[in-house]
Design a protein around this motif. Sequence first.
Motif, PDB file in Angstrom:
ATOM      1  N   VAL A  59       0.793  -1.274   0.069  1.00 57.64           N
ATOM      2  CA  VAL A  59       0.228  -0.012   0.037  1.00 57.64           C
ATOM      3  C   VAL A  59       0.766   1.363  -0.067  1.00 57.64           C
ATOM      4  CG1 VAL A  59      -2.198  -1.039   1.105  1.00 57.64           C
ATOM      5  CG2 VAL A  59      -0.208   0.104   2.599  1.00 57.64           C
ATOM      6  N   GLY A  60       2.067   1.172   0.230  1.00 61.37           N
ATOM      7  CA  GLY A  60       2.876   2.362   0.388  1.00 61.37           C
ATOM      8  C   GLY A  60       2.959   3.344   1.910  1.00 61.37           C
ATOM      9  N   LYS A  61       3.850   3.777   2.012  1.00 61.49           N
ATOM     10  CA  LYS A  61       4.093   4.252   3.454  1.00 61.49           C
ATOM     11  C   LYS A  61       2.681   5.349   3.690  1.00 61.49           C
ATOM     12  CE  LYS A  61       8.929   3.971   3.470  1.00 61.49           C
ATOM     13  NZ  LYS A  61      10.048   4.589   3.075  1.00 61.49           N
ATOM     14  N   GLN A  62       2.509   6.268   2.971  1.00 59.27           N
ATOM     15  CA  GLN A  62       1.745   7.393   3.030  1.00 59.27           C
ATOM     16  C   GLN A  62       0.266   6.584   3.176  1.00 59.27           C
ATOM     17  OE1 GLN A  62       2.008  11.010   3.406  1.00 59.27           O
ATOM     18  NE2 GLN A  62      -0.004  10.655   4.192  1.00 59.27           N
ATOM     19  N   ASP A  63      -0.199   5.938   2.425  1.00 62.64           N
ATOM     20  CA  ASP A  63      -1.559   5.278   2.301  1.00 62.64           C
ATOM     21  C   ASP A  63      -1.579   4.470   3.772  1.00 62.64           C
ATOM     22  OD1 ASP A  63      -2.548   6.361   0.343  1.00 62.64           O
ATOM     23  OD2 ASP A  63      -1.488   4.990  -1.022  1.00 62.64           O
ATOM     24  N   LEU A  64      -0.481   3.702   4.215  1.00 60.18           N
ATOM     25  CA  LEU A  64      -0.563   2.794   5.197  1.00 60.18           C
ATOM     26  C   LEU A  64      -0.772   3.742   6.279  1.00 60.18           C
ATOM     27  CD1 LEU A  64      -0.384   0.083   6.669  1.00 60.18           C
ATOM     28  CD2 LEU A  64       2.123   0.190   6.645  1.00 60.18           C
ATOM     29  N   LEU A  65      -0.020   4.948   6.338  1.00 59.85           N
ATOM     30  CA  LEU A  65      -0.219   5.887   7.619  1.00 59.85           C
ATOM     31  C   LEU A  65      -1.730   6.307   7.722  1.00 59.85           C
ATOM     32  CD1 LEU A  65       0.780   7.731   9.660  1.00 59.85           C
ATOM     33  CD2 LEU A  65       1.435   9.379   7.908  1.00 59.85           C
ATOM     34  N   ARG A  90       3.226   6.119  14.545  1.00 63.22           N
ATOM     35  CA  ARG A  90       3.972   7.390  15.095  1.00 63.22           C
ATOM     36  C   ARG A  90       5.393   7.659  14.080  1.00 63.22           C
ATOM     37  NH1 ARG A  90       8.032   7.076  18.305  1.00 63.22           N
ATOM     38  NH2 ARG A  90       7.837   5.233  19.256  1.00 63.22           N
ATOM     39  N   LEU A  91       6.056   6.406  13.943  1.00 67.03           N
ATOM     40  CA  LEU A  91       7.162   6.602  13.015  1.00 67.03           C
ATOM     41  C   LEU A  91       6.943   6.901  11.804  1.00 67.03           C
ATOM     42  CD1 LEU A  91       9.200   3.328  14.645  1.00 67.03           C
ATOM     43  CD2 LEU A  91       9.767   5.861  14.898  1.00 67.03           C
ATOM     44  N   LEU A  92       5.920   6.117  11.162  1.00 69.24           N
ATOM     45  CA  LEU A  92       5.389   6.770   9.731  1.00 69.24           C
ATOM     46  C   LEU A  92       5.256   8.145   9.689  1.00 69.24           C
ATOM     47  CD1 LEU A  92       3.331   3.834   8.495  1.00 69.24           C
ATOM     48  CD2 LEU A  92       5.589   4.405   7.606  1.00 69.24           C
ATOM     49  N   LYS A  94       6.420  10.350  11.377  1.00 70.82           N
ATOM     50  CA  LYS A  94       7.838  11.274  11.243  1.00 70.82           C
ATOM     51  C   LYS A  94       8.346  11.160   9.953  1.00 70.82           C
ATOM     52  CE  LYS A  94       9.025  10.964  16.172  1.00 70.82           C
ATOM     53  NZ  LYS A  94       9.793  10.463  17.252  1.00 70.82           N
ATOM     54  N   TYR A  95       8.381  10.264   9.188  1.00 71.16           N
ATOM     55  CA  TYR A  95       9.319   9.760   8.085  1.00 71.16           C
ATOM     56  C   TYR A  95       8.346  10.457   6.790  1.00 71.16           C
ATOM     57  CZ  TYR A  95      12.526   8.150  11.486  1.00 71.16           C
ATOM     58  OH  TYR A  95      13.383   7.875  12.455  1.00 71.16           O
ATOM     59  N   VAL A  96       7.071  10.187   6.868  1.00 66.46           N
ATOM     60  CA  VAL A  96       6.222  10.426   5.431  1.00 66.46           C
ATOM     61  C   VAL A  96       6.079  11.972   5.501  1.00 66.46           C
ATOM     62  CG1 VAL A  96       4.203   9.754   4.387  1.00 66.46           C
ATOM     63  CG2 VAL A  96       5.547   8.168   5.540  1.00 66.46           C
ATOM     64  N   VAL A  97       6.409  12.551   4.363  1.00 60.12           N
ATOM     65  CA  VAL A  97       5.949  13.844   4.104  1.00 60.12           C
ATOM     66  C   VAL A  97       4.658  14.114   3.433  1.00 60.12           C
ATOM     67  CG1 VAL A  97       6.698  16.211   3.397  1.00 60.12           C
ATOM     68  CG2 VAL A  97       8.239  14.740   4.567  1.00 60.12           C
ATOM     69  N   PRO A  98       3.635  14.592   3.754  1.00 61.60           N
ATOM     70  CA  PRO A  98       2.500  14.796   3.201  1.00 61.60           C
ATOM     71  C   PRO A  98       2.878  15.693   1.938  1.00 61.60           C
ATOM     72  CG  PRO A  98       1.921  15.829   5.035  1.00 61.60           C
ATOM     73  CD  PRO A  98       3.536  15.097   5.292  1.00 61.60           C
ATOM     74  N   SER A  99       2.149  15.518   0.749  1.00 56.88           N
ATOM     75  CA  SER A  99       2.368  16.198  -0.642  1.00 56.88           C
ATOM     76  C   SER A  99       1.952  17.593  -0.287  1.00 56.88           C
ATOM     77  CB  SER A  99       1.651  15.643  -1.519  1.00 56.88           C
ATOM     78  OG  SER A  99       0.263  15.655  -1.348  1.00 56.88           O
ATOM     79  N   ALA A 100       1.018  18.137   0.636  1.00 51.54           N
ATOM     80  CA  ALA A 100       0.675  19.293   0.800  1.00 51.54           C
ATOM     81  C   ALA A 100       2.037  20.093   1.523  1.00 51.54           C
ATOM     82  CB  ALA A 100      -0.680  19.421   1.593  1.00 51.54           C
ATOM     83  N   GLY A 101       2.576  19.379   2.457  1.00 55.44           N
ATOM     84  CA  GLY A 101       3.618  19.876   3.055  1.00 55.44           C
ATOM     85  C   GLY A 101       4.852  20.194   2.323  1.00 55.44           C
ATOM     86  N   GLN A 102       4.890  19.910   0.910  1.00 51.56           N
ATOM     87  CA  GLN A 102       6.477  19.823   0.331  1.00 51.56           C
ATOM     88  C   GLN A 102       6.467  21.131  -0.327  1.00 51.56           C
ATOM     89  OE1 GLN A 102       6.214  16.528  -2.503  1.00 51.56           O
ATOM     90  NE2 GLN A 102       6.731  15.193  -0.972  1.00 51.56           N
ATOM     91  N   SER A 103       5.491  22.139  -0.588  1.00 49.03           N
ATOM     92  CA  SER A 103       5.842  23.371  -0.824  1.00 49.03           C
ATOM     93  C   SER A 103       6.558  24.270   0.093  1.00 49.03           C
ATOM     94  CB  SER A 103       4.476  24.129  -1.152  1.00 49.03           C
ATOM     95  OG  SER A 103       3.782  24.160   0.085  1.00 49.03           O
ATOM     96  N   ALA A 104       7.501  24.961  -0.554  1.00 49.77           N
ATOM     97  CA  ALA A 104       8.517  25.733   0.343  1.00 49.77           C
ATOM     98  C   ALA A 104       8.242  27.078   0.245  1.00 49.77           C
ATOM     99  CB  ALA A 104       9.894  25.632  -0.560  1.00 49.77           C
TER     100      ALA A 104
END
Length: 104
Positions: A59-65, A90-92, A94-104
């Motif tokens: 399922v992938g990390k983001q979808d599993l989260l 909890r660990l996921l 920390k390590y999975v960055v949502p696509s909405a949070g990628q804008s700088a």
Amino acid sequence: MQVGLQTKLKAMLWDIPENKRLEIVNHILSNPVESFRNDNQIFIKALNSLQWYELIKLVGKQDLLNLLTDSTIQKLFPVQRRSYYTNARRLLSKYVVPSAGQSA
């Protein structure tokens, strides 16, 4: 891995009639996120039956989260498995960055 995963999924669904079991397994393999989102009982069976890396690959990390909700985790047995997936979520997170949070 596809054949091994298919065998594990069939074994996981041992209590479902054979023709329906094959249909569910094929649906999980073709669209696991939708399958697990639409049928929480099957997702709980997957959490109890599959290894961590098989779930991530499926399922992938983001979808599993996203799928690991409090209500789903509370349905797991035994209690140690609940702790395991609470920590995994909890660990996921920390390590999975949502696509909405990628804008700088």
